[in-house]
Design an enzyme around this catalytic site. Structure first.
Site, PDB file in Angstrom:
ATOM      1  N   HIS A  72      38.729  64.041  -8.595  1.00 61.42           N
ATOM      2  CA  HIS A  72      37.503  63.419  -9.110  1.00 61.42           C
ATOM      3  C   HIS A  72      36.934  62.603  -7.708  1.00 61.42           C
ATOM      4  O   HIS A  72      37.892  62.278  -7.177  1.00 61.42           O
ATOM      5  CB  HIS A  72      37.946  62.566 -10.008  1.00 61.42           C
ATOM      6  CG  HIS A  72      37.708  63.376 -11.418  1.00 61.42           C
ATOM      7  ND1 HIS A  72      37.468  62.644 -12.538  1.00 61.42           N
ATOM      8  CD2 HIS A  72      37.938  64.740 -11.616  1.00 61.42           C
ATOM      9  CE1 HIS A  72      37.532  63.433 -13.585  1.00 61.42           C
ATOM     10  NE2 HIS A  72      37.935  64.777 -13.037  1.00 61.42           N
ATOM     11  N   TYR A 201      33.186  54.685 -17.567  1.00 69.17           N
ATOM     12  CA  TYR A 201      33.760  53.365 -17.978  1.00 69.17           C
ATOM     13  C   TYR A 201      32.399  52.594 -18.647  1.00 69.17           C
ATOM     14  O   TYR A 201      31.367  52.530 -17.929  1.00 69.17           O
ATOM     15  CB  TYR A 201      34.214  52.497 -16.888  1.00 69.17           C
ATOM     16  CG  TYR A 201      35.456  52.933 -16.503  1.00 69.17           C
ATOM     17  CD1 TYR A 201      35.780  54.070 -15.458  1.00 69.17           C
ATOM     18  CD2 TYR A 201      36.611  52.299 -16.461  1.00 69.17           C
ATOM     19  CE1 TYR A 201      36.981  54.487 -14.843  1.00 69.17           C
ATOM     20  CE2 TYR A 201      37.882  52.695 -16.331  1.00 69.17           C
ATOM     21  CZ  TYR A 201      38.117  53.707 -15.352  1.00 69.17           C
ATOM     22  OH  TYR A 201      39.272  54.081 -14.967  1.00 69.17           O
ATOM     23  N   PRO A 293      45.225  48.707 -18.296  1.00 67.15           N
ATOM     24  CA  PRO A 293      45.057  49.989 -17.982  1.00 67.15           C
ATOM     25  C   PRO A 293      43.399  50.276 -17.241  1.00 67.15           C
ATOM     26  O   PRO A 293      43.202  51.657 -16.575  1.00 67.15           O
ATOM     27  CB  PRO A 293      45.355  50.964 -18.808  1.00 67.15           C
ATOM     28  CG  PRO A 293      45.092  49.908 -20.154  1.00 67.15           C
ATOM     29  CD  PRO A 293      45.403  48.545 -19.534  1.00 67.15           C
ATOM     30  N   LYS A 297      45.817  51.565 -12.368  1.00 70.70           N
ATOM     31  CA  LYS A 297      46.649  51.260 -11.244  1.00 70.70           C
ATOM     32  C   LYS A 297      48.204  51.337 -11.646  1.00 70.70           C
ATOM     33  O   LYS A 297      49.113  51.556 -10.751  1.00 70.70           O
ATOM     34  CB  LYS A 297      46.402  49.802 -10.940  1.00 70.70           C
ATOM     35  CG  LYS A 297      45.114  49.608 -10.143  1.00 70.70           C
ATOM     36  CD  LYS A 297      45.390  50.256  -8.605  1.00 70.70           C
ATOM     37  CE  LYS A 297      44.143  50.500  -8.061  1.00 70.70           C
ATOM     38  NZ  LYS A 297      43.920  52.135  -7.987  1.00 70.70           N
ATOM     39  N   TYR A 385      39.720  51.133  -6.452  1.00 64.50           N
ATOM     40  CA  TYR A 385      40.161  52.488  -7.231  1.00 64.50           C
ATOM     41  C   TYR A 385      40.901  53.306  -6.851  1.00 64.50           C
ATOM     42  O   TYR A 385      41.736  53.851  -7.310  1.00 64.50           O
ATOM     43  CB  TYR A 385      38.757  52.652  -7.894  1.00 64.50           C
ATOM     44  CG  TYR A 385      38.862  53.493  -9.427  1.00 64.50           C
ATOM     45  CD1 TYR A 385      38.730  52.857 -10.461  1.00 64.50           C
ATOM     46  CD2 TYR A 385      39.534  54.824  -9.231  1.00 64.50           C
ATOM     47  CE1 TYR A 385      38.872  53.624 -11.834  1.00 64.50           C
ATOM     48  CE2 TYR A 385      39.671  55.504 -10.438  1.00 64.50           C
ATOM     49  CZ  TYR A 385      39.403  55.015 -11.458  1.00 64.50           C
ATOM     50  OH  TYR A 385      39.640  55.787 -12.748  1.00 64.50           O
TER      51      TYR A 385
HETATM   52  P1  RFL Z   1      57.932  53.581 -17.464  1.00 63.85           P
HETATM   53  O1  RFL Z   1      57.011  54.594 -17.613  1.00 63.85           O
HETATM   54  O2  RFL Z   1      57.889  52.511 -18.750  1.00 63.85           O
HETATM   55  O3  RFL Z   1      59.480  54.134 -17.544  1.00 63.85           O
HETATM   56  C1  RFL Z   1      60.488  53.061 -17.804  1.00 63.85           C
HETATM   57  C2  RFL Z   1      61.722  54.106 -18.238  1.00 63.85           C
HETATM   58  O4  RFL Z   1      62.809  53.286 -18.495  1.00 63.85           O
HETATM   59  C3  RFL Z   1      63.523  53.781 -19.366  1.00 63.85           C
HETATM   60  N1  RFL Z   1      64.490  52.739 -20.020  1.00 63.85           N
HETATM   61  C4  RFL Z   1      65.768  52.529 -19.851  1.00 63.85           C
HETATM   62  N2  RFL Z   1      66.598  53.827 -19.537  1.00 63.85           N
HETATM   63  C5  RFL Z   1      68.163  53.069 -19.696  1.00 63.85           C
HETATM   64  N3  RFL Z   1      68.372  52.076 -20.256  1.00 63.85           N
HETATM   65  C6  RFL Z   1      67.539  51.105 -20.336  1.00 63.85           C
HETATM   66  N4  RFL Z   1      68.090  49.869 -20.923  1.00 63.85           N
HETATM   67  C7  RFL Z   1      66.350  51.289 -20.464  1.00 63.85           C
HETATM   68  N5  RFL Z   1      65.063  50.607 -20.980  1.00 63.85           N
HETATM   69  C8  RFL Z   1      63.951  51.381 -20.680  1.00 63.85           C
HETATM   70  C9  RFL Z   1      62.539  54.176 -20.349  1.00 63.85           C
HETATM   71  O5  RFL Z   1      62.994  54.952 -21.543  1.00 63.85           O
HETATM   72  C10 RFL Z   1      61.303  54.711 -19.342  1.00 63.85           C
HETATM   73  O6  RFL Z   1      61.705  56.106 -19.416  1.00 63.85           O
HETATM   74  O7  RFL Z   1      57.834  52.771 -16.160  1.00 63.85           O
HETATM   75  P2  RFL Z   1      57.655  53.042 -14.608  1.00 63.85           P
HETATM   76  O8  RFL Z   1      58.566  54.244 -14.402  1.00 63.85           O
HETATM   77  O9  RFL Z   1      57.743  51.914 -14.037  1.00 63.85           O
HETATM   78  O10 RFL Z   1      56.162  54.012 -14.951  1.00 63.85           O
HETATM   79  C11 RFL Z   1      55.071  52.800 -14.967  1.00 63.85           C
HETATM   80  C12 RFL Z   1      53.983  53.752 -15.656  1.00 63.85           C
HETATM   81  O11 RFL Z   1      54.578  54.375 -16.673  1.00 63.85           O
HETATM   82  C13 RFL Z   1      52.765  52.776 -16.095  1.00 63.85           C
HETATM   83  O12 RFL Z   1      52.564  51.696 -15.263  1.00 63.85           O
HETATM   84  C14 RFL Z   1      51.438  53.434 -16.331  1.00 63.85           C
HETATM   85  O13 RFL Z   1      51.744  54.510 -17.566  1.00 63.85           O
HETATM   86  C15 RFL Z   1      50.393  52.528 -16.652  1.00 63.85           C
HETATM   87  N6  RFL Z   1      48.973  53.353 -17.146  1.00 63.85           N
HETATM   88  C16 RFL Z   1      48.373  53.977 -15.917  1.00 63.85           C
HETATM   89  N7  RFL Z   1      48.613  53.874 -14.751  1.00 63.85           N
HETATM   90  C17 RFL Z   1      47.856  54.673 -13.990  1.00 63.85           C
HETATM   91  O14 RFL Z   1      48.116  54.412 -12.525  1.00 63.85           O
HETATM   92  N8  RFL Z   1      46.651  55.204 -14.099  1.00 63.85           N
HETATM   93  C18 RFL Z   1      46.509  55.370 -15.531  1.00 63.85           C
HETATM   94  O15 RFL Z   1      45.219  55.978 -15.527  1.00 63.85           O
HETATM   95  C19 RFL Z   1      47.175  54.852 -16.378  1.00 63.85           C
HETATM   96  N9  RFL Z   1      46.863  54.700 -17.807  1.00 63.85           N
HETATM   97  C20 RFL Z   1      48.798  53.521 -18.331  1.00 63.85           C
HETATM   98  C21 RFL Z   1      47.611  54.117 -18.738  1.00 63.85           C
HETATM   99  C22 RFL Z   1      49.659  52.992 -19.535  1.00 63.85           C
HETATM  100  C23 RFL Z   1      49.145  53.200 -20.739  1.00 63.85           C
HETATM  101  N10 RFL Z   1      50.184  52.652 -21.737  1.00 63.85           N
HETATM  102  C24 RFL Z   1      50.448  53.214 -22.984  1.00 63.85           C
HETATM  103  C25 RFL Z   1      50.911  51.296 -21.241  1.00 63.85           C
HETATM  104  C26 RFL Z   1      47.197  54.250 -20.071  1.00 63.85           C
HETATM  105  C27 RFL Z   1      48.136  53.807 -21.033  1.00 63.85           C
HETATM  106  C28 RFL Z   1      47.754  54.270 -22.271  1.00 63.85           C
HETATM  107  C1  PHB Z   2      43.733  57.956 -18.802  1.00 71.49           C
HETATM  108  O1  PHB Z   2      43.122  59.078 -18.414  1.00 71.49           O
HETATM  109  O2  PHB Z   2      44.548  57.736 -19.632  1.00 71.49           O
HETATM  110  C2  PHB Z   2      43.268  56.607 -18.178  1.00 71.49           C
HETATM  111  C3  PHB Z   2      42.305  56.884 -16.856  1.00 71.49           C
HETATM  112  C4  PHB Z   2      41.686  55.808 -16.541  1.00 71.49           C
HETATM  113  C5  PHB Z   2      41.869  54.317 -17.082  1.00 71.49           C
HETATM  114  C6  PHB Z   2      43.089  54.397 -17.982  1.00 71.49           C
HETATM  115  C7  PHB Z   2      43.458  55.493 -18.625  1.00 71.49           C
HETATM  116  O3  PHB Z   2      41.392  53.360 -16.411  1.00 71.49           O
END
Ligand code: RFL
Ligand code: PHB
Length: 391
Positions: A72, A201, A293, A297, A385
């Protein structure tokens, strides 16, 4: 069992770190509390920055990303029934982003790890880390119904916001910063081609909406909803009608509707813990910081942390010097705070606070107009971004 680097958590941070360490000839073990299917299905991020894509490719995990990822070159902002496109490469000297879901990043890294990587144990629940100040920190975990220990030279907590590794930093040393937001996101997946080639957005008097995607045939959409919202209160028709109303612009545009295959509500939070290391325990990704989110980032910050960390471990192995490990927390926190600000800025500029006054709304509109009318303001958004080089 003993290893050089004990990694707690097999999300994107833990899995990528394991891959990078493996490629540098440093042994490690990953302990993940959930099962493989759960980790591979957890719906989360969708946007990868250029630098995240670069490291996935260099680490050998870029093959499917290059085949299936969608490049993108911009996003669209909507407000006041008008649309404005932000062109990333033109404003950043060529940087762009990729749509490739976190689920797919995890699947690719898990497959590589199980094929030729270091041990990755699923359903291994870590309870505590003992002796962060010693030369041999110990991870206590439960696996297959038995209490076990993993002795390590170093421990990295990649266990997310609800993990246990952060507890290894003594309360007197730890400083935390937090901001909660008075709204959440209702996120859906729908079996319908995205209604726009790029993410949209939208700021609207009814609240924020975001159009994203997972593939050319699957849309991912989000609506700002009040905290505590039950997704069951939102019928499919109500969701589509509300999305329609929030994305509305003057001129031709149609939101394509299709079967909704998943619905979920997620709260929003900003959180940072300092320092990101203590003794021989290091924190990476969501274990150390959370962003709302809106700026996409979170996953990219997690990747950036483990890149810095893997480089520091390789430096230690090659030179015997721990200088990069010692600098880890300071190096990361500069980038983390920038991303915290950008995520806060995107969130508060685009969402409607339930207590918002007409004055506050005019400030948001003025800021969005400024982005549309000033290449400098647009470039500031685009650079943040698409990802900054810090550290
Ligand atoms: P995670 O993915 O939470 O992974 C942590 C892992 O640790 C395990 N765990 C344990 N394992 C052993 N013993 C324990 N006591 C434990 N406690 C926990 C868990 O089961 C898990 O597998 O953290 P990590 O690896 O730091 O990754 C971070 C990302 O997952 C998070 O920052 C992103 O998903 C945030 N986020 C987005 N980030 C982006 O860069 N671009 C995006 O478009 C974006 N969209 C989003 C998002 C997060 C979202 N949610 C649900 C929070 C959209 C959503 C909806
Ligand atoms: C997503 O595709 O899940 C997504 C994309 C952009 C954002 C947050 C989530 O800022």
């Amino acid at each position: 069992m003993h290893t050089t680097v004990g990694i707690i958590g097999g999300g994107p941070a833990g899995l990528l770190l394991a891959r990078l360490l493996h490629n540098s000839g440093i042994d490690c073990v990953v302990l993940e509390s959930r099962d493989r299917a759960y980790v591979e299905a957890r719906q989360r991020a969708g946007i990868l920055e250029q630098s995240t894509v670069d490291v996935l490719r260099a680490s050998g995990a870029g093959e499917r990303l290059d085949r299936e990822g969608l490049v993108h070159d911009g996003i669209e902002l909507r407000w006041d029934r008008k649309a404005h496109r932000i062109d990333f490469p033109a404003l950043t000297g060529g940087r762009r982003v990729w749509v490739y879901a976190q689920t797919e990043v995890c699947k690719d890294l898990i497959a590589l790890q199980l094929k030729d990587g270091a041990p990755l144990l699923f359903e291994a629940q870590v309870r505590s880390v003992e002796g962060p100040d010693t030369d041999r920190p110990v991870i206590h975990y439960t696996h297959e119904g038995q209490d076990k220990t993993l002795t390590c030279d170093y421990v990295v907590g990649c266990d997310g916001f609800h993990g246990v590794a952060r507890n290894a930093v003594p309360a007197g040393v730890q400083k935390t910063y937090e901001r909660l937001y008075p709204y959440s996101w209702l996120g859906i997946l729908a079996d319908v081609p995205p209604s726009s080639d790029e993410l949209v957005y939208a700021h609207s008097p009814r609240g924020f909406a975001l159009l994203s995607m997972r593939s050319p045939s699957v849309s991912r959409l989000y609506l700002q909803v009040p905290n505590g919202t039950d997704p069951a209160d939102w019928s499919d028709e109500r969701i589509w009608d509300e999305l329609d109303a929030r994305f509305a612009i003057d001129g031709d545009w149609t939101l394509r509707r299709g079967p909704i295959t998943s619905k979920g509500v997620l709260p929003m939070r900003s959180f940072v813990t300092e320092p990101m290391s203590h003794g021989r325990v290091f924190l990476a990704g969501d274990a150390a910081h959370i962003v709302p989110p809106t700026g996409a980032k979170g996953l990219n910050l997690a990747a950036a942390d483990v890149i810095v960390l893997a480089r520091a471990f390789a430096h230690l192995k090659d030179t015997g010097s721990a200088e990069l490990l010692d600098a880890y927390s300071d190096t990361c926190l500069k980038r983390v705070w920038r991303a915290e600000h950008f995520s806060y800025f995107m969130t508060t500029t685009l969402h409607t606070d339930p207590d918002q006054s007409p004055f506050d709304t005019q400030l948001q509109i003025s800021q969005l107009d400024r982005i549309a009318n000033s290449p400098h303001a647009a470039a500031e958004l685009a650079e943040n971004y698409a990802g900054l080089h810090i550290g």
